[in-house]
Motif scaffolding. Structure first.
Motif, PDB file in Angstrom:
ATOM      1  N   UNK A  25       3.959   7.725  -0.531  1.00 38.29           N
ATOM      2  CA  UNK A  25       3.495   8.821  -1.439  1.00 38.29           C
ATOM      3  C   UNK A  25       3.569  10.238  -0.770  1.00 38.29           C
ATOM      4  N   UNK A  26       3.189  10.130   0.750  1.00 35.66           N
ATOM      5  CA  UNK A  26       3.071  11.240   1.280  1.00 35.66           C
ATOM      6  C   UNK A  26       4.439  11.581   1.829  1.00 35.66           C
ATOM      7  N   UNK A  27       5.402  10.739   2.036  1.00 38.30           N
ATOM      8  CA  UNK A  27       6.860  10.947   2.551  1.00 38.30           C
ATOM      9  C   UNK A  27       7.407  11.906   1.385  1.00 38.30           C
ATOM     10  N   UNK A  28       7.192  10.984   0.125  1.00 37.11           N
ATOM     11  CA  UNK A  28       7.851  11.879  -1.165  1.00 37.11           C
ATOM     12  C   UNK A  28       7.276  13.409  -1.073  1.00 37.11           C
ATOM     13  N   UNK A  41      14.348   7.755   8.260  1.00 37.61           N
ATOM     14  CA  UNK A  41      13.868   8.946   8.556  1.00 37.61           C
ATOM     15  C   UNK A  41      13.133   9.016  10.109  1.00 37.61           C
ATOM     16  N   UNK A  42      12.841   7.841  10.672  1.00 36.84           N
ATOM     17  CA  UNK A  42      12.564   7.719  11.905  1.00 36.84           C
ATOM     18  C   UNK A  42      13.644   8.217  12.957  1.00 36.84           C
ATOM     19  N   UNK A  48       9.115  14.537  10.949  1.00 32.91           N
ATOM     20  CA  UNK A  48       8.418  14.485   9.477  1.00 32.91           C
ATOM     21  C   UNK A  48       7.413  13.142   9.776  1.00 32.91           C
ATOM     22  N   UNK A  49       7.738  12.330  10.239  1.00 35.91           N
ATOM     23  CA  UNK A  49       7.129  11.024  10.530  1.00 35.91           C
ATOM     24  C   UNK A  49       5.910  11.189  11.372  1.00 35.91           C
ATOM     25  N   UNK A  95       7.183   6.921  17.716  1.00 36.78           N
ATOM     26  CA  UNK A  95       6.725   7.987  17.032  1.00 36.78           C
ATOM     27  C   UNK A  95       5.247   7.965  16.953  1.00 36.78           C
ATOM     28  N   UNK A  96       4.999   6.839  16.287  1.00 37.10           N
ATOM     29  CA  UNK A  96       3.443   6.654  16.033  1.00 37.10           C
ATOM     30  C   UNK A  96       2.533   6.599  17.226  1.00 37.10           C
TER      31      UNK A  96
END
Length: 338
Positions: A25-28, A41-42, A48-49, A95-96
């Motif tokens: 939802x948030x990535x959209x 996207x990674x 963005x991630x 990334x996380x």
């Protein structure tokens, strides 16, 4: 090897942990085109991630899930990326990890492992051993990138949960797993909430936590939670519910849950015995910040009934698993966690 247990250590300190909210939802909302694999996207948009994770950490998450839900070769082949499993999952965890490491407090990086989208033998062509191998390939990448836990989620079939758990043990990561009880109070493959604990029985390592995520609405997942905590009161039970009810507005899905509703969902979840609470589809950073505030201010109270849950956060969309035989469950494939 015996994997370390970051969840129990943080639970001992905090009592209840807040997991993050929605990935899709948030990535959209951040520009991901419909139909594109979030995992790509990674590599193409790591900033963005990182922003997604940072916003959840800023909102107060104790656990962030890597952007790797569809990270098995079976899901990635739909985007011609089945030969990039290790690198995409490793990057997701890196990334996380980079966000968690600068949080100034303990934030657990959990490697998201979703279903393969395939049916296992005898219903489909995927063998159990092939499923274990596919999950192990993904989890190897997540571990290499710094994930501390394999977070197996949105599962419908007990044998697929077990295959992913076996893969995590092989790789040397502790694991959790959650089912999606979205079909008359059961998973699509007929698993009852009360039976979630037994899925990993007999494996050489037990899960750090089990529970439910996604599903239908917040009331339904809390009803499933009551069954899970009643079945095994001492267990670490996870609940990561959708933000209210999904509704179509034109071609877009909108989730009905307000920050106030999700705050009350947190209180009810804690009262019902959940040890890890988070949000799934539709749960924004603002929702999660409200959930953090509610969690910090709440003292565990009387265990709710289904009637209390409905009175406080709205009607059930499905009948509960305990309200009678709901059939065997629809034998379908789950598509995507948003």
């Amino acid at each position: 090897m015996t994997a370390t247990n970051p969840i129990d250590a943080l639970l001992a300190e905090k009592g209840v942990l807040l997991a993050d909210g929605a990935t899709g939802t948030n990535l959209f909302a951040m520009g991901l085109p419909a139909g594109e694999a979030p995992e790509l996207l990674n590599e193409t948009a790591p900033e963005t991630i990182a922003s997604l994770h940072q916003n959840f950490v800023d909102a107060g998450a104790d656990i962030i899930l890597t952007n790797s839900f569809g990270g098995t070769r079976h899901r990635l082949k739909l985007h011609h990326a089945q030969d990039r499993v290790h690198e995409l999952n490793k990057r997701a965890a890196e990334i996380a990890r980079s966000v968690a490491d600068k949080a100034g407090r303990e934030v657990i990086v959990a490697g998201s492992v979703g279903p393969t989208g395939e049916l296992l033998v005898p219903l489909g062509a995927l063998t159990y051993d092939d499923a274990v191998n596919a999950f192990a390939e993904q989890i190897e990448g997540l571990k290499a990138g710094g994930a501390e836990v394999a977070w197996i989620e949105t599962m419908s079939a007990p044998d697929e949960i077990r295959a992913a758990a076996e893969a995590a043990i092989r790789v040397g990561l502790p694991y959790t797993y959650t089912g999606s009880f979205d079909t008359a109070g059961r998973t699509m493959m007929g698993l009852l909430p009360k039976d979630i604990h037994a899925v990993a029985d007999g494996l050489s390592q037990a899960p750090l936590g089990v529970g439910a995520n996604c599903g239908v609405g917040a009331s339904d997942i809390l009803a499933s939670l009551l069954d899970m905590t009643e079945a095994k009161p001492g267990a670490t039970v996870i609940v990561k519910g959708n933000c209210g009810i999904p509704e179509f507005r034109g071609s877009e899905i909108h989730y009905s849950g307000t920050p106030e509703l999700m705050s009350d969902y947190v209180r009810l979840a804690v009262d019902a015995g959940a040890k890890i609470v988070g949000g799934c589809c539709g749960t924004s950073f603002a929702h999660l910040a409200a959930m953090r505030k509610a969690l910090d201010a709440h003292t565990k109270s009387t265990r709710p009934t289904v009637e209390t849950i409905v009175e406080r956060i709205g009607p059930m969309r499905n009948k509960t698993a305990s309200s009678g035989d709901a059939g065997e469950g629809r034998r379908e494939r789950r598509r995507s966690r948003v």
